[in-house]
Motif scaffolding. Structure first.
Motif, mmCIF file in Angstrom:
data_model
loop_
_atom_site.group_PDB
_atom_site.id
_atom_site.type_symbol
_atom_site.label_atom_id
_atom_site.label_comp_id
_atom_site.label_asym_id
_atom_site.label_seq_id
_atom_site.Cartn_x
_atom_site.Cartn_y
_atom_site.Cartn_z
ATOM 1 N N GLN A 360 19.242 65.984 3.030
ATOM 2 C CA GLN A 360 20.146 64.901 3.262
ATOM 3 C C GLN A 360 20.328 64.266 4.507
ATOM 4 O O GLN A 360 20.561 65.472 5.573
ATOM 5 N N ARG A 361 20.222 63.021 4.892
ATOM 6 C CA ARG A 361 20.813 62.778 6.342
ATOM 7 C C ARG A 361 22.044 62.194 6.568
ATOM 8 O O ARG A 361 22.680 61.899 5.495
ATOM 9 N N LEU A 362 22.285 62.171 7.644
ATOM 10 C CA LEU A 362 23.969 61.587 8.234
ATOM 11 C C LEU A 362 23.970 60.146 7.762
ATOM 12 O O LEU A 362 24.777 59.945 7.175
ATOM 13 N N GLY A 363 22.852 59.278 8.073
ATOM 14 C CA GLY A 363 22.954 57.936 7.578
ATOM 15 C C GLY A 363 24.245 57.199 8.432
ATOM 16 O O GLY A 363 25.072 57.849 9.006
ATOM 17 N N GLN A 364 23.949 56.075 8.284
ATOM 18 C CA GLN A 364 25.199 55.058 8.927
ATOM 19 C C GLN A 364 26.458 55.433 8.177
ATOM 20 O O GLN A 364 27.509 55.005 8.821
ATOM 21 N N ASP A 365 26.574 55.396 6.899
ATOM 22 C CA ASP A 365 27.661 55.547 6.033
ATOM 23 C C ASP A 365 28.501 56.966 6.749
ATOM 24 O O ASP A 365 29.552 56.955 7.001
ATOM 25 N N GLY A 366 27.638 57.933 6.741
ATOM 26 C CA GLY A 366 28.154 59.299 7.268
ATOM 27 C C GLY A 366 28.593 59.076 8.623
ATOM 28 O O GLY A 366 29.677 59.879 9.106
ATOM 29 N N MET A 367 28.035 58.301 9.290
ATOM 30 C CA MET A 367 28.302 58.115 10.843
ATOM 31 C C MET A 367 29.689 57.247 10.955
ATOM 32 O O MET A 367 30.723 57.720 11.907
ATOM 33 N N VAL A 368 29.915 56.272 10.063
ATOM 34 C CA VAL A 368 31.226 55.483 10.204
ATOM 35 C C VAL A 368 32.284 56.352 9.726
ATOM 36 O O VAL A 368 33.300 56.338 10.335
ATOM 37 N N ALA A 369 31.916 57.435 8.811
ATOM 38 C CA ALA A 369 33.134 58.216 8.283
ATOM 39 C C ALA A 369 33.581 59.144 9.522
ATOM 40 O O ALA A 369 34.600 59.446 9.677
ATOM 41 N N MET A 370 32.483 59.816 10.152
ATOM 42 C CA MET A 370 32.603 60.527 11.070
ATOM 43 C C MET A 370 33.415 59.895 12.252
ATOM 44 O O MET A 370 34.342 60.439 12.871
ATOM 45 N N ILE A 371 33.049 58.621 12.647
ATOM 46 C CA ILE A 371 33.723 58.051 13.709
ATOM 47 C C ILE A 371 35.493 57.931 13.452
ATOM 48 O O ILE A 371 36.159 57.815 14.110
ATOM 49 N N ASN A 372 35.442 57.434 12.280
ATOM 50 C CA ASN A 372 36.730 57.067 11.821
ATOM 51 C C ASN A 372 37.583 58.417 11.835
ATOM 52 O O ASN A 372 38.876 58.346 12.169
ATOM 53 N N ARG A 373 37.059 59.660 11.483
ATOM 54 C CA ARG A 373 37.722 60.732 11.619
ATOM 55 C C ARG A 373 38.176 61.010 13.038
ATOM 56 O O ARG A 373 39.467 61.548 13.262
ATOM 57 N N GLN A 374 37.249 60.886 13.914
ATOM 58 C CA GLN A 374 37.467 61.111 15.217
ATOM 59 C C GLN A 374 38.604 60.020 16.053
ATOM 60 O O GLN A 374 39.306 60.567 16.848
ATOM 61 N N LEU A 375 38.400 58.864 15.329
ATOM 62 C CA LEU A 375 39.494 58.031 15.894
ATOM 63 C C LEU A 375 40.741 58.035 15.449
ATOM 64 O O LEU A 375 41.640 58.181 16.056
ATOM 65 N N ALA A 376 40.861 58.833 14.156
ATOM 66 C CA ALA A 376 42.261 59.098 13.675
ATOM 67 C C ALA A 376 42.750 60.470 14.556
ATOM 68 O O ALA A 376 43.980 60.547 14.644
ATOM 69 N N GLU A 377 42.144 61.224 14.949
ATOM 70 C CA GLU A 377 42.234 62.338 15.865
ATOM 71 C C GLU A 377 42.768 61.759 17.473
ATOM 72 O O GLU A 377 43.084 62.796 18.080
ATOM 73 N N GLY A 378 42.590 60.358 17.730
ATOM 74 C CA GLY A 378 43.011 59.977 18.833
ATOM 75 C C GLY A 378 41.718 59.931 19.961
ATOM 76 O O GLY A 378 42.191 59.804 21.168
ATOM 77 N N LEU A 379 40.524 60.303 19.555
ATOM 78 C CA LEU A 379 39.416 60.078 20.406
ATOM 79 C C LEU A 379 39.107 58.588 20.978
ATOM 80 O O LEU A 379 39.152 57.975 19.975
ATOM 81 N N ALA A 380 38.609 58.499 22.207
ATOM 82 C CA ALA A 380 38.349 57.368 22.775
ATOM 83 C C ALA A 380 37.392 57.572 23.544
ATOM 84 O O ALA A 380 37.297 58.551 24.431
ATOM 85 N N GLY A 381 36.537 56.409 24.024
ATOM 86 C CA GLY A 381 35.771 56.498 25.180
ATOM 87 C C GLY A 381 34.763 57.718 25.389
ATOM 88 O O GLY A 381 34.018 57.867 24.176
ATOM 89 N N GLU A 382 34.476 58.062 26.592
ATOM 90 C CA GLU A 382 33.544 59.497 26.542
ATOM 91 C C GLU A 382 33.826 60.577 25.683
ATOM 92 O O GLU A 382 32.937 61.013 25.089
#
Length: 447
Positions: A360-382
């Motif tokens: 199984q690959r990460l795929g675009q859906d998996g990437m979107v979910a991963m980014i949303n989790r990281q945004l929820a943690e307050g990550l931004a930019g670099e």
């Protein structure tokens, strides 16, 4: 003075069957025309074959690839060959310099009189591997000197090759760093961040490429692309396409007209018709609230707005990858961005990594979910890009095999409102606090 001729001991066939035989070319004015080596240490199990030359012309005929070492008598008169090669030089080393020039891969021993110690040392400085005194010469000393000179020459050649390889690697690294893009965003409200990881081992460039420029009308143009393949040829083609994109963008082209021209560049520069490139271009209006999007077989960008989950921009109207269809068209889609947003563009190396040990690959859906989790943690930019690439690699269970390029453009409406009066709008905004992305054009994006 004739070269002394030690007596030769017959070497038993059994003793000569193991070990490595060596060939010695003796260059000296020896009337007898012979030069032999006495018995060798029993542990060597090898013999030294002798060839003799009475002058440089004869030496040139006898100097073949199977010669391992040259014994040159420095008392040999400098012939016309040596004097011509050295520009008429008549010093005691003219003959040696000529031999070193015609035999750069061979070990050389200098033979001289004991009262010429300074000349002998100078011969080693010029390039000989060692020197011998004519009055102290015997078979055991000579055989040992031959083997030492051969091994030293091999070590010198290996060290020279290693040094050349290191210098070439450093030069290639400087060249590749020079080919990485520097964003041209002076005067823009946008912040820029990027991460780049080539799939090739010990390389700085891969087939992925990106760029960002601001044209005089205030429009910010961003691009990210991927040439199929991972080798140096694909990396070179990616650089050509990036530079062509920047030149065409600064010339005023965009959308379908720009992509059609880039396809012509690709068709002329690629090595075979099977090579193609995917591309995503975004041109952001001067007010930063809307953009035009063109996709050429490339994954759609991801956008995150305040108070809303990150999602992919529309990709139904995309066109084919560059180089696939001769008369293809790439429609430009208008996208509303809003006041504050973050736009992430990426190549498929980020989403094609595996999840765990399965297929199984990460795929675009998996990437979107991963980014949303990281945004929820307050990550931004670099920090956000670092976390995204690191997590994708961890999910893959190791380094990602494909090239990875990720580009992030960010606009904060509140920062724009707090800017200086209109007279200062052309200045770059201050460097953000740690944890925020770098201001546009502040520095070259790190690898």
């Amino acid at each position: 003075m004739p070269v002394p001729v030690p007596q030769q001991r017959a070497v038993p066939a059994a003793e000569a069957s193991h070990g490595t035989d060596l060939t010695l070319l003796v260059i000296g004015d020896d009337p007898a025309g012979t030069f032999t080596v006495p018995e060798l240490p029993a542990v060597a199990g090898a013999r030294v074959r002798i060839r003799t030359a009475r002058n440089l012309t004869e030496a040139g005929r006898l100097l073949t690839d199977d010669v391992d070492c040259i014994l040159l008598d420095l008392a040999l008169p400098s012939g016309s060959e040596a004097r011509t090669a050295e520009g008429g030089e008549a010093d005691g080393l003219a003959t040696l310099k000529h031999v070193l020039r015609i035999a750069p891969r061979h070990a050389v021993l200098a033979l001289t009189a004991q009262d010429d110690a300074e000349l002998a040392a100078e011969a080693v400085r010029v390039g000989a591997q060692d020197y011998l005194f004519r009055d102290e010469l015997d078979g055991r000393l000579l055989s040992r000197a031959i083997r030492y000179a051969v091994e030293r020459k091999r070590a010198d050649a290996a060290q020279h090759q290693l040094t050349e390889s290191r210098l070439r690697a450093q030069e290639n690294a400087r060249l590749e760093r020079g080919l990485l893009p520097t964003p041209l965003l002076d005067g823009s409200d946008l912040h820029f961040a990027a991460r780049y990881r080539p799939g090739r081992s010990r390389a700085l460039l891969g087939g992925d490429f990106y760029d960002t420029v601001r044209t005089p009308d205030g429009t910010v143009h961003a691009m990210i692309g991927d040439v199929c393949g991972h080798g140096p040829d694909e990396a070179a083609l990616g650089v050509e396409l990036r530079i062509a994109w920047r030149a065409l963008t600064l010339a005023g082209l965009c959308g379908d007209e720009l992509l059609s021209t880039l396809q012509q560049v690709l068709e002329h520069e690629r090595e075979s018709e099977e090579i193609f490139a995917t591309l995503c271009t975004v041109d952001i209006a001067p007010d930063g609230r809307r953009a035009g999007l063109c996709l050429a077989g490339h994954p759609a960008p991801l956008i995150a707005r305040h108070g809303r989950a990150a999602h992919l921009l529309p990709y139904e109207d995309g066109g084919p990858a560059l180089g696939l269809l001769p008369r293809a068209r790439w429609p430009r889609r208008q996208v509303e961005l809003g006041g504050s947003w973050s736009l992430m563009m990426y190549t498929d190396g980020l989403i094609e990594g595996r999840i765990g040990k399965g297929t199984q690959r990460l795929g675009q859906d998996g990437m979107v979910a991963m980014i949303n989790r990281q945004l929820a943690e307050g990550l931004a930019g670099e920090e956000l890009l670092d976390a995204a690439v690191t997590h994708a690699r961890e999910l893959n269970g190791g380094e990602l095999t494909d090239d990875v390029a990720v580009l992030l453009l960010d606009r904060d409406q509140e920062v724009v409102r707090r800017r200086a009066p209109s007279g200062d709008r052309g200045r770059s905004i201050p460097r953000p606090r740690p944890g925020q992305v770098s201001p546009a054009g502040a520095q070259r994006p790190p690898l």
